[in-house]
Design a protein around this motif. Structure first.
Motif, PDB file in Angstrom:
ATOM      1  N   LYS A   1      15.140  13.861   1.423  1.00 12.18           N
ATOM      2  CA  LYS A   1      15.068  14.845   2.508  1.00 12.18           C
ATOM      3  C   LYS A   1      15.276  14.170   3.864  1.00 12.18           C
ATOM      4  N   ARG A   2      16.004  13.061   3.844  1.00 10.83           N
ATOM      5  CA  ARG A   2      16.242  12.287   5.064  1.00 10.83           C
ATOM      6  C   ARG A   2      14.937  11.974   5.789  1.00 10.83           C
ATOM      7  N   ASN A   3      13.921  11.649   4.984  1.00 10.79           N
ATOM      8  CA  ASN A   3      12.612  11.214   5.485  1.00 10.79           C
ATOM      9  C   ASN A   3      11.940  12.239   6.385  1.00 10.79           C
ATOM     10  N   ALA A   4      12.209  13.525   6.130  1.00  3.51           N
ATOM     11  CA  ALA A   4      11.532  14.580   6.880  1.00  3.51           C
ATOM     12  C   ALA A   4      10.025  14.492   6.659  1.00  3.51           C
ATOM     13  N   MET A   5       9.268  14.747   7.713  1.00  2.32           N
ATOM     14  CA  MET A   5       7.815  14.567   7.679  1.00  2.32           C
ATOM     15  C   MET A   5       7.101  15.804   7.164  1.00  2.32           C
ATOM     16  N   SER A   6       6.370  15.627   6.067  1.00  2.38           N
ATOM     17  CA  SER A   6       5.499  16.679   5.553  1.00  2.38           C
ATOM     18  C   SER A   6       4.103  16.494   6.148  1.00  2.38           C
ATOM     19  N   VAL A   7       3.249  17.481   5.951  1.00 10.09           N
ATOM     20  CA  VAL A   7       1.867  17.383   6.422  1.00 10.09           C
ATOM     21  C   VAL A   7       1.185  16.176   5.780  1.00 10.09           C
ATOM     22  N   ALA A   8       1.405  15.988   4.488  1.00  7.41           N
ATOM     23  CA  ALA A   8       0.785  14.861   3.787  1.00  7.41           C
ATOM     24  C   ALA A   8       1.253  13.528   4.352  1.00  7.41           C
ATOM     25  N   MET A   9       2.499  13.453   4.769  1.00  6.98           N
ATOM     26  CA  MET A   9       3.009  12.202   5.340  1.00  6.98           C
ATOM     27  C   MET A   9       2.351  11.884   6.674  1.00  6.98           C
ATOM     28  N   TRP A  10       2.036  12.915   7.461  1.00  8.51           N
ATOM     29  CA  TRP A  10       1.319  12.668   8.706  1.00  8.51           C
ATOM     30  C   TRP A  10      -0.059  12.072   8.419  1.00  8.51           C
TER      31      TRP A  10
ATOM     32  N   MET B   1       0.841  -1.197   0.000  1.00 11.89           N
ATOM     33  CA  MET B   1       0.000   0.000   0.000  1.00 11.89           C
ATOM     34  C   MET B   1       0.878   1.249   0.000  1.00 11.89           C
ATOM     35  N   GLU B   2       0.397   2.276  -0.660  1.00 12.79           N
ATOM     36  CA  GLU B   2       1.096   3.560  -0.687  1.00 12.79           C
ATOM     37  C   GLU B   2       0.149   4.662  -0.239  1.00 12.79           C
ATOM     38  N   PHE B   3       0.682   5.599   0.544  1.00 12.71           N
ATOM     39  CA  PHE B   3      -0.075   6.750   0.998  1.00 12.71           C
ATOM     40  C   PHE B   3       0.784   7.996   0.801  1.00 12.71           C
ATOM     41  N   ALA B   4       0.158   9.160   0.835  1.00  9.21           N
ATOM     42  CA  ALA B   4       0.879  10.432   0.681  1.00  9.21           C
ATOM     43  C   ALA B   4       1.742  10.413  -0.575  1.00  9.21           C
ATOM     44  N   GLU B   5       1.133   9.959  -1.676  1.00  5.47           N
ATOM     45  CA  GLU B   5       1.814   9.921  -2.973  1.00  5.47           C
ATOM     46  C   GLU B   5       3.120   9.137  -2.915  1.00  5.47           C
ATOM     47  N   GLY B   6       3.081   8.031  -2.175  1.00  2.75           N
ATOM     48  CA  GLY B   6       4.246   7.151  -2.105  1.00  2.75           C
ATOM     49  C   GLY B   6       5.267   7.530  -1.051  1.00  2.75           C
ATOM     50  N   LYS B   7       4.999   8.599  -0.299  1.00  2.00           N
ATOM     51  CA  LYS B   7       5.950   8.994   0.750  1.00  2.00           C
ATOM     52  C   LYS B   7       5.774   8.165   2.026  1.00  2.00           C
ATOM     53  N   ILE B   8       4.650   7.464   2.122  1.00  5.49           N
ATOM     54  CA  ILE B   8       4.416   6.500   3.198  1.00  5.49           C
ATOM     55  C   ILE B   8       4.097   5.158   2.542  1.00  5.49           C
ATOM     56  N   LEU B   9       4.916   4.160   2.834  1.00  3.20           N
ATOM     57  CA  LEU B   9       4.726   2.822   2.292  1.00  3.20           C
ATOM     58  C   LEU B   9       4.307   1.883   3.420  1.00  3.20           C
ATOM     59  N   ALA B  10       3.407   0.966   3.122  1.00  2.13           N
ATOM     60  CA  ALA B  10       2.927   0.027   4.135  1.00  2.13           C
ATOM     61  C   ALA B  10       2.773  -1.356   3.519  1.00  2.13           C
ATOM     62  N   GLU B  11       3.234  -2.356   4.252  1.00  2.03           N
ATOM     63  CA  GLU B  11       3.056  -3.736   3.833  1.00  2.03           C
ATOM     64  C   GLU B  11       2.914  -4.604   5.071  1.00  2.03           C
ATOM     65  N   ALA B  12       2.247  -5.742   4.899  1.00  2.86           N
ATOM     66  CA  ALA B  12       2.044  -6.673   6.012  1.00  2.86           C
ATOM     67  C   ALA B  12       2.477  -8.063   5.588  1.00  2.86           C
ATOM     68  N   LYS B  13       3.204  -8.734   6.483  1.00  6.22           N
ATOM     69  CA  LYS B  13       3.679 -10.089   6.198  1.00  6.22           C
ATOM     70  C   LYS B  13       3.917 -10.821   7.516  1.00  6.22           C
ATOM     71  N   ASP B  14       3.426 -12.043   7.595  1.00  3.67           N
ATOM     72  CA  ASP B  14       3.668 -12.907   8.756  1.00  3.67           C
ATOM     73  C   ASP B  14       3.295 -12.235  10.077  1.00  3.67           C
ATOM     74  N   GLY B  15       2.165 -11.538  10.075  1.00  6.98           N
ATOM     75  CA  GLY B  15       1.673 -10.936  11.300  1.00  6.98           C
ATOM     76  C   GLY B  15       2.282  -9.601  11.659  1.00  6.98           C
TER      77      GLY B  15
END
Length: 264
Positions: A26-35, A1-15
């Motif tokens: 940007k060294r993973n600096a948090m934008s408003v969209a990423m929150w 899954m992708e959120f915030a136009e790919g700036k947040i990635l999510a996956e689930a495996k083995d619980g």
């Protein structure tokens, strides 16, 4: 899954659910969209009964989260009124992480600074790679952090260390973070992934109702007395004792085998 136009990635495996802050340029600096994306990813993992715990990490090896995206400050945090609006816009993600009912582990490499450290402190367990750097440079920017983040900091390291971190604004190494109690464990960088995987396997194999009840109780211990819902804590504990998982845990213990918990 992708959120915030790919700036947040999510996956689930083995619980295990895994959320990656994906802005390495940007060294993973948090934008408003990423929150907002973090809130959406956590919502998805809470609804997924197969997910027993969640890991937060940063893309690449330069940073977990280096802080807020400072390029947005002039537009979104230019003064006190703008800051209040910024806080409203990011409150959903912050509150969702703070109240998330499943165990959350921070897998930290590289910079973990400012708001990034705030994210890590909102996790239940923090594992860091050797070479990671920590700090809250608020005093060097002329800003202050809110009550919840400072309370988390004081709860972890005590007031003396909190004053040192906040008043100097300096970076400090992973070994110092471990000594102060800011992180649970520091491991060689090439062993961090395996260490986190071993930890999540252990947690994911445990009884979900117990994990939920115990996490909620620890949070209540650290909260103000007026915020403690003792009736809800007692109900969560009773649910454990009335659960099929408790029966399975007893049987597995007597039969000298691993229990197969179902979360009910």
């Amino acid at each position: 899954m992708e959120f915030a136009e790919g700036k947040i990635l999510a996956e689930a495996k083995d619980g295990v659910g895994r959320i990656t802050f994906n802005q390495p340029e940007k060294r993973n600096a948090m934008s408003v969209a990423m929150w907002a994306g973090l809130e959406q990813a956590l919502d998805a993992f809470e609804k997924d009964a197969a997910v027993r715990c969640v890991v937060l990490t940063g893309a690449g090896d330069k940073a977990f989260v280096s802080g807020a995206d400072i390029s947005q400050f002039d537009r979104l945090r230019s003064d006190a009124d703008a800051q209040r609006e910024y806080s409203k816009q990011t409150a959903g993600g912050r509150q969702r992480l703070a109240a998330f009912p499943k165990p959350v582990i921070a897998e930290i490499r590289g910079f973990c600074m400012g708001g990034g450290l705030g994210i890590a402190m909102s996790c239940d367990i923090r594992l860091a790679a050797e070479g990671s750097q920590f700090g809250i440079p608020a005093a060097r920017l002329g800003i202050a952090y809110g009550f919840d983040m400072v309370r988390n900091l004081v709860a972890l390291v005590g007031p003396a260390h909190a004053h040192m971190i906040l008043m100097t604004g300096e970076r400090f190494p992973a070994a110092e973070a471990e000594r102060m109690g800011l992180v649970n464990r520091v491991v060689p960088a090439d062993a961090l992934a395996a260490e986190v995987a071993a930890l999540t396997r252990t947690i994911a194999a445990n009884a979900p109702l117990s994990l939920y009840a115990n996490k909620r109780t620890v949070q209540a211990v650290m909260a103000d007395r007026a915020e403690r819902d003792i009736a809800a804590l007692n109900a969560a504990m009773a649910a454990c004792f009335d659960s099929q998982d408790y029966q399975e845990g007893r049987r597995a213990f007597m039969e000298k085998r691993r229990p197969a918990f179902q979360g009910r």
